[in-house]
Scaffold this motif. Structure first.
Motif, PDB file in Angstrom:
ATOM      1  N   ASP A 123       0.833  -1.192   0.000  1.00  0.00           N
ATOM      2  CA  ASP A 123       0.000   0.000   0.000  1.00  0.00           C
ATOM      3  C   ASP A 123       0.877   1.254   0.000  1.00  0.00           C
ATOM      4  O   ASP A 123       1.885   1.322   0.707  1.00  0.00           O
ATOM      5  CB  ASP A 123      -0.905  -0.014   1.239  1.00  0.00           C
ATOM      6  CG  ASP A 123      -1.907   1.124   1.218  1.00  0.00           C
ATOM      7  OD1 ASP A 123      -2.082   1.762   0.167  1.00  0.00           O
ATOM      8  OD2 ASP A 123      -2.519   1.392   2.282  1.00  0.00           O
ATOM      9  N   ILE A 124       0.469   2.232  -0.788  1.00  0.00           N
ATOM     10  CA  ILE A 124       1.284   3.435  -0.946  1.00  0.00           C
ATOM     11  C   ILE A 124       1.402   4.215   0.355  1.00  0.00           C
ATOM     12  O   ILE A 124       2.400   4.909   0.595  1.00  0.00           O
ATOM     13  CB  ILE A 124       0.703   4.319  -2.075  1.00  0.00           C
ATOM     14  CG1 ILE A 124       1.773   5.263  -2.615  1.00  0.00           C
ATOM     15  CG2 ILE A 124      -0.519   5.071  -1.596  1.00  0.00           C
ATOM     16  CD1 ILE A 124       2.893   4.591  -3.312  1.00  0.00           C
ATOM     17  N   ASP A 125       0.398   4.129   1.228  1.00  0.00           N
ATOM     18  CA  ASP A 125       0.454   4.862   2.500  1.00  0.00           C
ATOM     19  C   ASP A 125       1.564   4.340   3.417  1.00  0.00           C
ATOM     20  O   ASP A 125       2.027   5.069   4.301  1.00  0.00           O
ATOM     21  CB  ASP A 125      -0.884   4.774   3.232  1.00  0.00           C
ATOM     22  CG  ASP A 125      -1.991   5.494   2.483  1.00  0.00           C
ATOM     23  OD1 ASP A 125      -1.672   6.224   1.522  1.00  0.00           O
ATOM     24  OD2 ASP A 125      -3.170   5.344   2.854  1.00  0.00           O
ATOM     25  N   THR A 126       1.984   3.106   3.219  1.00  0.00           N
ATOM     26  CA  THR A 126       3.019   2.522   4.072  1.00  0.00           C
ATOM     27  C   THR A 126       4.343   3.262   3.925  1.00  0.00           C
ATOM     28  O   THR A 126       5.102   3.389   4.890  1.00  0.00           O
ATOM     29  CB  THR A 126       3.200   1.040   3.737  1.00  0.00           C
ATOM     30  OG1 THR A 126       1.932   0.374   3.800  1.00  0.00           O
ATOM     31  CG2 THR A 126       4.153   0.368   4.705  1.00  0.00           C
ATOM     32  N   TRP A 127       4.605   3.788   2.738  1.00  0.00           N
ATOM     33  CA  TRP A 127       5.897   4.446   2.492  1.00  0.00           C
ATOM     34  C   TRP A 127       6.000   5.810   3.153  1.00  0.00           C
ATOM     35  O   TRP A 127       7.099   6.387   3.208  1.00  0.00           O
ATOM     36  CB  TRP A 127       6.129   4.587   0.989  1.00  0.00           C
ATOM     37  CG  TRP A 127       6.210   3.268   0.293  1.00  0.00           C
ATOM     38  CD1 TRP A 127       5.261   2.684  -0.481  1.00  0.00           C
ATOM     39  CD2 TRP A 127       7.302   2.351   0.326  1.00  0.00           C
ATOM     40  NE1 TRP A 127       5.687   1.468  -0.935  1.00  0.00           N
ATOM     41  CE2 TRP A 127       6.947   1.238  -0.456  1.00  0.00           C
ATOM     42  CE3 TRP A 127       8.562   2.366   0.936  1.00  0.00           C
ATOM     43  CZ2 TRP A 127       7.787   0.153  -0.634  1.00  0.00           C
ATOM     44  CZ3 TRP A 127       9.397   1.290   0.751  1.00  0.00           C
ATOM     45  CH2 TRP A 127       9.016   0.199  -0.026  1.00  0.00           C
ATOM     46  N   LEU A 128       4.910   6.336   3.667  1.00  0.00           N
ATOM     47  CA  LEU A 128       4.977   7.622   4.360  1.00  0.00           C
ATOM     48  C   LEU A 128       5.833   7.537   5.619  1.00  0.00           C
ATOM     49  O   LEU A 128       6.337   8.560   6.098  1.00  0.00           O
ATOM     50  CB  LEU A 128       3.564   8.092   4.723  1.00  0.00           C
ATOM     51  CG  LEU A 128       2.636   8.396   3.545  1.00  0.00           C
ATOM     52  CD1 LEU A 128       1.251   8.761   4.053  1.00  0.00           C
ATOM     53  CD2 LEU A 128       3.201   9.503   2.674  1.00  0.00           C
ATOM     54  N   LEU A 129       6.015   6.343   6.157  1.00  0.00           N
ATOM     55  CA  LEU A 129       6.830   6.184   7.361  1.00  0.00           C
ATOM     56  C   LEU A 129       8.311   6.415   7.102  1.00  0.00           C
ATOM     57  O   LEU A 129       9.059   6.766   8.028  1.00  0.00           O
ATOM     58  CB  LEU A 129       6.631   4.776   7.945  1.00  0.00           C
ATOM     59  CG  LEU A 129       5.221   4.407   8.389  1.00  0.00           C
ATOM     60  CD1 LEU A 129       5.149   2.925   8.761  1.00  0.00           C
ATOM     61  CD2 LEU A 129       4.795   5.254   9.580  1.00  0.00           C
ATOM     62  N   VAL A 130       8.744   6.224   5.860  1.00  0.00           N
ATOM     63  CA  VAL A 130      10.184   6.290   5.552  1.00  0.00           C
ATOM     64  C   VAL A 130      10.471   7.292   4.440  1.00  0.00           C
ATOM     65  O   VAL A 130      11.478   7.157   3.733  1.00  0.00           O
ATOM     66  CB  VAL A 130      10.718   4.890   5.176  1.00  0.00           C
ATOM     67  CG1 VAL A 130      10.738   3.966   6.372  1.00  0.00           C
ATOM     68  CG2 VAL A 130       9.894   4.287   4.044  1.00  0.00           C
ATOM     69  N   ILE A 131       9.627   8.301   4.283  1.00  0.00           N
ATOM     70  CA  ILE A 131       9.838   9.298   3.235  1.00  0.00           C
ATOM     71  C   ILE A 131      11.181  10.021   3.398  1.00  0.00           C
ATOM     72  O   ILE A 131      11.906  10.240   2.418  1.00  0.00           O
ATOM     73  CB  ILE A 131       8.669  10.291   3.206  1.00  0.00           C
ATOM     74  CG1 ILE A 131       7.449   9.638   2.544  1.00  0.00           C
ATOM     75  CG2 ILE A 131       9.026  11.568   2.457  1.00  0.00           C
ATOM     76  CD1 ILE A 131       7.675   9.240   1.104  1.00  0.00           C
ATOM     77  N   PRO A 132      11.591  10.445   4.617  1.00  0.00           N
ATOM     78  CA  PRO A 132      12.904  11.122   4.721  1.00  0.00           C
ATOM     79  C   PRO A 132      14.071  10.255   4.253  1.00  0.00           C
ATOM     80  O   PRO A 132      14.998  10.758   3.598  1.00  0.00           O
ATOM     81  CB  PRO A 132      13.010  11.447   6.225  1.00  0.00           C
ATOM     82  CG  PRO A 132      11.606  11.498   6.706  1.00  0.00           C
ATOM     83  CD  PRO A 132      10.884  10.473   5.909  1.00  0.00           C
ATOM     84  N   GLN A 133      14.045   8.960   4.572  1.00  0.00           N
ATOM     85  CA  GLN A 133      15.133   8.076   4.147  1.00  0.00           C
ATOM     86  C   GLN A 133      15.154   7.911   2.627  1.00  0.00           C
ATOM     87  O   GLN A 133      16.230   7.809   2.020  1.00  0.00           O
ATOM     88  CB  GLN A 133      14.996   6.706   4.818  1.00  0.00           C
ATOM     89  CG  GLN A 133      15.280   6.699   6.304  1.00  0.00           C
ATOM     90  CD  GLN A 133      14.059   7.047   7.131  1.00  0.00           C
ATOM     91  OE1 GLN A 133      13.086   7.589   6.632  1.00  0.00           O
ATOM     92  NE2 GLN A 133      14.108   6.713   8.412  1.00  0.00           N
ATOM     93  N   VAL A 134      13.978   7.886   2.015  1.00  0.00           N
ATOM     94  CA  VAL A 134      13.916   7.720   0.561  1.00  0.00           C
ATOM     95  C   VAL A 134      14.370   8.997  -0.145  1.00  0.00           C
ATOM     96  O   VAL A 134      15.116   8.951  -1.142  1.00  0.00           O
ATOM     97  CB  VAL A 134      12.492   7.321   0.133  1.00  0.00           C
ATOM     98  CG1 VAL A 134      12.397   7.193  -1.377  1.00  0.00           C
ATOM     99  CG2 VAL A 134      12.096   5.992   0.784  1.00  0.00           C
ATOM    100  N   ILE A 135      13.942  10.160   0.368  1.00  0.00           N
ATOM    101  CA  ILE A 135      14.336  11.430  -0.261  1.00  0.00           C
ATOM    102  C   ILE A 135      15.845  11.630  -0.171  1.00  0.00           C
ATOM    103  O   ILE A 135      16.463  12.225  -1.063  1.00  0.00           O
ATOM    104  CB  ILE A 135      13.574  12.595   0.400  1.00  0.00           C
ATOM    105  CG1 ILE A 135      12.092  12.524   0.027  1.00  0.00           C
ATOM    106  CG2 ILE A 135      14.144  13.941  -0.024  1.00  0.00           C
ATOM    107  CD1 ILE A 135      11.259  13.617   0.642  1.00  0.00           C
ATOM    108  N   ALA A 136      16.457  11.131   0.897  1.00  0.00           N
ATOM    109  CA  ALA A 136      17.910  11.277   1.041  1.00  0.00           C
ATOM    110  C   ALA A 136      18.680  10.543  -0.051  1.00  0.00           C
ATOM    111  O   ALA A 136      19.875  10.802  -0.243  1.00  0.00           O
ATOM    112  CB  ALA A 136      18.345  10.763   2.409  1.00  0.00           C
TER     113      ALA A 136
END
Length: 302
Positions: A123-136
């Motif tokens: 689910d796409i909402d699950t990735w909201l937990l790790v958005i800072p790590q992904v943007i880095a």
């Protein structure tokens, strides 16, 4: 190690891996089975890496390593999908382990295929937990990793643009006067923002205005503070530290006891002066008679 643990667990044997694989086959809807299978593959991968490091092997990943990586990714993706409805904190732990494998082995073709397949399942909402790590990782040196990061961010931005607009706008603005790595991150952030303008152009424009106006507002606030300081003049310095509650209570008790002792001594002095005034003589400061002598003087014999 790849799991970030100082001491490795015992190396799983092929029979143990086969047993966990059977558990995922017979319990396809059990998140515990998929989670255990993924961790078992991560542990086996960590032992392989430790042995390769001792032998001084190159950074090339072997087929055996990539096989464990793909199995671990599939297990984590399946476990996260089954845990998503429950909101367990283990979903975040699985996400972080998945990111570690992604950013380290995502440059391999079979790993990229497993990642793209898992992105469609979670689910796409699950990735909201790790958005800072992904943007880095938007400027990751590996092209495959960078491409998959951008694809995931664009997918999240279609449903939750407010979660990406501000951090990407800040990265794009601050990177203009920074070093080469920061400018690279800013260029990729600008590209993602331009892609997001197709469905949220007004939000992107507002974020750019806010970020651009932030330094001006900071300078104005500093000037205002300096003007107030010059107008009001120097003030008394604040105490270095506040007293603790125990110190405050003990001070209160000491002051209360001192006032109580003062009141008692003043009342005792008042009583003595009143008695001496009644007798017509000053207060007696010498030794006091005992109890019996006091009684005999109060009731003399006839």
């Amino acid at each position: 190690s790849v799991v970030g643990v100082a001491t490795l667990s015992p190396r799983p044997s092929p029979r143990v891996l086969q047993a966990y694989t059977g558990a995922t086959r017979y319990g396809a809807d059990s998140h515990k089975a998929w989670h255990a299978w993924a961790l078992c593959n991560v542990t086996a991968l960590a032992h392989i890496e430790a042995g390769a490091a001792q032998e001084g092997a190159t950074e090339m990943h072997t087929e055996r390593q990539l096989e464990h990586v793909v199995h671990a990714l599939k297990g984590f993706f399946r476990s996260i999908t089954l845990r998503a409805s429950r909101g367990s904190e283990h979903a975040l732990q699985d996400l972080l382990r998945l990111l570690t494998l992604w950013f380290r082995y995502g440059g391999e073709q079979q790993v990229e295929a497993a990642l793209l397949e898992g992105f469609d399942a979670v689910d796409i909402d699950t990735w909201l937990l790790v958005i800072p790590q992904v943007i880095a990782r938007i400027n990751a040196p590996n092209m495959r990793v960078r491409k998959s990061v951008h694809a995931l961010l664009l997918r999240v931005g279609r449903q939750h643009p407010q979660a990406l607009i501000y951090p990407l706008a800040v990265a794009s603005h601050e990177a203009r006067n920074q070093n080469l790595a920061a400018s690279s991150r800013g260029r990729w952030a600008e590209r993602i923002l331009q892609s997001m303008r197709a469905h949220c152009d007004a939000l992107v424009e507002q974020a750019a205005v806010v970020v651009a106006a932030a330094p001006v507002a900071a300078r104005l606030s500093r000037r205002l503070c300096q003007t107030l300081i010059l107008t009001m003049g120097p003030r008394a310095p604040l105490p270095s530290r506040r007293r603790s509650s125990s110190q405050t209570s003990s001070t209160a008790w000491r002051s209360c006891g001192a006032s109580y002792g003062t009141n008692r001594s003043s009342s005792r002095t008042a009583d003595t002066s009143t008695t001496s005034s009644r007798r017509g003589s000053p207060a007696y400061d010498g030794p006091r008679p005992s109890g019996c002598a006091r009684i005999r003087s109060a009731h003399p014999r006839t």
